[in-house]
Write an enzyme that holds these catalytic residues in place. Sequence first.
Site, PDB file in Angstrom:
ATOM      1  N   LYS A   9      13.974  -9.006  69.969  1.00  0.00           N
ATOM      2  CA  LYS A   9      14.663  -8.606  68.736  1.00  0.00           C
ATOM      3  C   LYS A   9      14.138  -9.400  67.539  1.00  0.00           C
ATOM      4  O   LYS A   9      13.418 -10.403  67.711  1.00  0.00           O
ATOM      5  CB  LYS A   9      16.172  -8.797  68.934  1.00  0.00           C
ATOM      6  CG  LYS A   9      16.767  -7.877  70.022  1.00  0.00           C
ATOM      7  CD  LYS A   9      18.289  -8.047  70.116  1.00  0.00           C
ATOM      8  CE  LYS A   9      18.875  -7.105  71.158  1.00  0.00           C
ATOM      9  NZ  LYS A   9      20.367  -7.201  71.209  1.00  0.00           N
ATOM     10  N   TYR A  49      20.238   2.993  69.223  1.00  0.00           N
ATOM     11  CA  TYR A  49      21.553   2.536  69.688  1.00  0.00           C
ATOM     12  C   TYR A  49      22.622   3.621  69.562  1.00  0.00           C
ATOM     13  O   TYR A  49      23.804   3.304  69.455  1.00  0.00           O
ATOM     14  CB  TYR A  49      21.973   1.276  68.931  1.00  0.00           C
ATOM     15  CG  TYR A  49      21.397  -0.007  69.508  1.00  0.00           C
ATOM     16  CD1 TYR A  49      21.684  -0.409  70.826  1.00  0.00           C
ATOM     17  CD2 TYR A  49      20.594  -0.843  68.741  1.00  0.00           C
ATOM     18  CE1 TYR A  49      21.181  -1.592  71.349  1.00  0.00           C
ATOM     19  CE2 TYR A  49      20.078  -2.036  69.264  1.00  0.00           C
ATOM     20  CZ  TYR A  49      20.379  -2.402  70.567  1.00  0.00           C
ATOM     21  OH  TYR A  49      19.886  -3.574  71.085  1.00  0.00           O
ATOM     22  N   ASN A 112      20.891 -12.043  69.896  1.00  0.00           N
ATOM     23  CA  ASN A 112      20.763 -12.574  71.261  1.00  0.00           C
ATOM     24  C   ASN A 112      19.357 -12.364  71.843  1.00  0.00           C
ATOM     25  O   ASN A 112      19.177 -12.221  73.039  1.00  0.00           O
ATOM     26  CB  ASN A 112      21.858 -11.983  72.161  1.00  0.00           C
ATOM     27  CG  ASN A 112      21.841 -10.464  72.199  1.00  0.00           C
ATOM     28  OD1 ASN A 112      20.949  -9.834  71.635  1.00  0.00           O
ATOM     29  ND2 ASN A 112      22.793  -9.868  72.881  1.00  0.00           N
TER      30      ASN A 112
HETATM   31  N1  UDP Z   1      26.629  -6.583  70.312  1.00  0.00           N
HETATM   32  C1  UDP Z   1      27.380  -7.145  69.285  1.00  0.00           C
HETATM   33  N2  UDP Z   1      28.714  -7.393  69.498  1.00  0.00           N
HETATM   34  C2  UDP Z   1      29.333  -7.074  70.660  1.00  0.00           C
HETATM   35  C3  UDP Z   1      28.577  -6.487  71.693  1.00  0.00           C
HETATM   36  C4  UDP Z   1      27.230  -6.250  71.486  1.00  0.00           C
HETATM   37  O1  UDP Z   1      26.847  -7.439  68.218  1.00  0.00           O
HETATM   38  O2  UDP Z   1      30.551  -7.318  70.787  1.00  0.00           O
HETATM   39  C5  UDP Z   1      25.192  -6.316  70.106  1.00  0.00           C
HETATM   40  C6  UDP Z   1      24.278  -7.280  70.861  1.00  0.00           C
HETATM   41  O3  UDP Z   1      23.112  -7.511  70.068  1.00  0.00           O
HETATM   42  C7  UDP Z   1      23.955  -6.489  72.115  1.00  0.00           C
HETATM   43  C8  UDP Z   1      23.847  -5.074  71.547  1.00  0.00           C
HETATM   44  O4  UDP Z   1      24.896  -5.011  70.567  1.00  0.00           O
HETATM   45  O5  UDP Z   1      22.772  -6.954  72.718  1.00  0.00           O
HETATM   46  C9  UDP Z   1      24.041  -3.961  72.540  1.00  0.00           C
HETATM   47  O6  UDP Z   1      25.254  -4.153  73.226  1.00  0.00           O
HETATM   48  P1  UDP Z   1      25.341  -3.977  74.802  1.00  0.00           P
HETATM   49  O7  UDP Z   1      26.782  -3.994  75.173  1.00  0.00           O
HETATM   50  O8  UDP Z   1      24.531  -2.793  75.210  1.00  0.00           O
HETATM   51  O9  UDP Z   1      24.676  -5.340  75.356  1.00  0.00           O
HETATM   52  P2  UDP Z   1      23.287  -5.609  76.100  1.00  0.00           P
HETATM   53  O10 UDP Z   1      22.987  -4.423  76.963  1.00  0.00           O
HETATM   54  O11 UDP Z   1      22.239  -5.836  75.031  1.00  0.00           O
HETATM   55  O12 UDP Z   1      23.525  -6.862  76.910  1.00  0.00           O
END
Ligand code: UDP
Length: 138
Positions: A9, A49, A112
């Site tokens: 990212k 997304y 992250n």
């Molecule tokens: N994210 C966020 N707040 C939240 C959950 C997710 O900003 O409460 C962001 C974070 O960057 C995450 C992305 O949205 O990586 C996509 O969310 P997902 O639940 O798909 O998590 P991932 O698959 O990336 O672990």
Amino acid sequence: MERSLSIIKPDGVSRGLIGEVIRRLEKNNIKIAAMKMIYMTKAQAQGFYDVHKERPFFASLTDFMSSGPVVAMVLEGENVIPKYRELMGATNYKEAAPGTIRADFATDIEKNIVHGSDSPQTAAFEIGYFFNSFEVIS
Ligand code: UDP
Ligand code: MG
């Protein structure tokens, strides 16, 4: 044989962590089948997304993902989807296991460092979003 889409990212790229993420992939014998750097527009980040469009964090997340270049990679191997998610660590870095990419480098639940597909279905959509078939080496 499975494929996953990985993204380093904008925070990972701007903080100089491209090499560190790739080093961890190589150390864990995860094959990189394609790689490119992309600077997404807001609309492209929203398309990527789309699954999260109703979530409260969608606007901020898509601003962040279009705030700078990212490195997109196709990873290939047996069980590479769960294997890479294990290296990434939990979405919330505070809950990520020690030694994972997110535990070691993330600063925020949003910023992250990495993305990884969460199923073969999402991987197929996400890989097709960034790469055509000629760009993925098998
Ligand atoms: N994210 C966020 N707040 C939240 C959950 C997710 O900003 O409460 C962001 C974070 O960057 C995450 C992305 O949205 O990586 C996509 O969310 P997902 O639940 O798909 O998590 P991932 O698959 O990336 O672990
Ligand atoms: Mg996800």
